[in-house]
Enzyme design. Structure first.
Site, mmCIF file in Angstrom:
data_model
loop_
_atom_site.group_PDB
_atom_site.id
_atom_site.type_symbol
_atom_site.label_atom_id
_atom_site.label_comp_id
_atom_site.label_asym_id
_atom_site.label_seq_id
_atom_site.Cartn_x
_atom_site.Cartn_y
_atom_site.Cartn_z
ATOM 1 N N HIS A 12 8.290 0.613 -2.785
ATOM 2 C CA HIS A 12 7.502 -0.521 -2.287
ATOM 3 C C HIS A 12 7.247 -1.530 -3.402
ATOM 4 C CE1 HIS A 12 6.382 0.370 1.826
ATOM 5 N NE2 HIS A 12 5.950 1.581 1.520
ATOM 6 N N GLN A 34 1.770 -3.257 -0.123
ATOM 7 C CA GLN A 34 1.459 -3.170 1.308
ATOM 8 C C GLN A 34 0.163 -3.863 1.683
ATOM 9 O OE1 GLN A 34 2.339 1.245 1.037
ATOM 10 N NE2 GLN A 34 2.872 0.859 3.154
ATOM 11 N N GLY A 80 0.048 7.836 1.253
ATOM 12 C CA GLY A 80 0.375 7.023 0.099
ATOM 13 C C GLY A 80 0.331 5.549 0.452
ATOM 14 N N CYS A 127 6.132 5.499 7.203
ATOM 15 C CA CYS A 127 5.542 4.469 6.356
ATOM 16 C C CYS A 127 4.495 3.701 7.143
ATOM 17 C CB CYS A 127 6.625 3.512 5.866
ATOM 18 S SG CYS A 127 5.990 2.233 4.780
ATOM 19 N N LEU A 128 3.350 3.449 6.515
ATOM 20 C CA LEU A 128 2.285 2.694 7.176
ATOM 21 C C LEU A 128 2.754 1.298 7.553
ATOM 22 C CD1 LEU A 128 -0.768 3.699 4.971
ATOM 23 C CD2 LEU A 128 -0.249 4.456 7.283
ATOM 24 N N HIS A 165 8.816 7.009 -2.790
ATOM 25 C CA HIS A 165 8.663 6.085 -1.659
ATOM 26 C C HIS A 165 7.762 4.905 -2.047
ATOM 27 C CE1 HIS A 165 7.892 5.350 2.810
ATOM 28 N NE2 HIS A 165 6.892 4.678 2.243
ATOM 29 N N GLU A 166 6.645 5.204 -2.710
ATOM 30 C CA GLU A 166 5.690 4.148 -3.081
ATOM 31 C C GLU A 166 6.230 3.246 -4.189
ATOM 32 O OE1 GLU A 166 3.488 3.739 -0.981
ATOM 33 O OE2 GLU A 166 3.543 5.729 -0.062
#
Ligand code: QAP
Ligand code: CO
Length: 155
Positions: free
Chosen positions: A125, A38, A33, A79-80, A121-122
């Site tokens: 962000h 990000q 995701g 997480c990236l 989660h996204e």
């Protein structure tokens, strides 16, 4: 990373391009995701692919989450943007998501399993939140509740 994303209002070729770029970035990083936040674009755009072989990209524009009940579910998230760090996060299990696709068409779906976790989660962000804050604030709340309970029992 802390900037709140604004809604997408124009569904044009530039948006399609951005979504394609984000999807490629997510695959390159072996992610499931990615939120526009990000890649430093502060618009409400999320791409997700929770399939086994990375063959089912899904796009959520201007996503809105509705929590359906109080059932919580724990999942070990990564997480990236916080590479190498993983922590268990508790989130509502039953949610409904309303979003738009790249052409601006509105759709609603009730995701299950990993998709439900990933969307939340996204969307965090997009609101300038990282899952690490989330855990610490949850831990704070849990500790506070425990202390309050002990306090009541003493009284
Ligand atoms: C969010 O996260 C997510 O630490 C997406 O070294 C994760 O794609 C939602 C990644 C789990 C729900 C459950 C993390 C890649 C990818 C790392 C990701 C890493 C390399 C994270
Ligand atoms: Co993330």
């Amino acid at each position: 990373m802390r900037t709140k994303a604004t809604p997408v209002v124009v569904f044009d070729e530039a948006l399609q391009h951005l979504v394609a770029d984000m999807t490629a970035t997510m695959y390159e990083a072996n992610g499931i995701g990615l939120a526009a936040t990000q890649v430093n674009v502060h618009q409400q755009i999320v791409v997700i692919d929770v399939s086994d072989n990375g063959s089912m990209p899904q796009v959520f524009i201007n996503p809105a989450i509705k929590v359906l009940d109080e059932v919580l579910h724990e999942y070990e998230e990564g997480c990236l943007s916080v590479p190498g760090f993983h922590e268990t996060v508790e989130r509502p299990e039953h949610i409904e998501i309303t979003a738009q696709d790249v052409s601006g068409e509105t759709f609603t779906l009730i995701p299950d399993g990993l998709l439900a976790v990933c969307i939340q989660h996204e969307v965090d962000h997009l609101n300038g939140k990282l899952f690490v804050d989330y855990i610490s604030s949850m831990k704070r709340t849990r500790i506070r509740k425990k202390l309050e309970k002990q306090h009541r029992q003493k009284a």
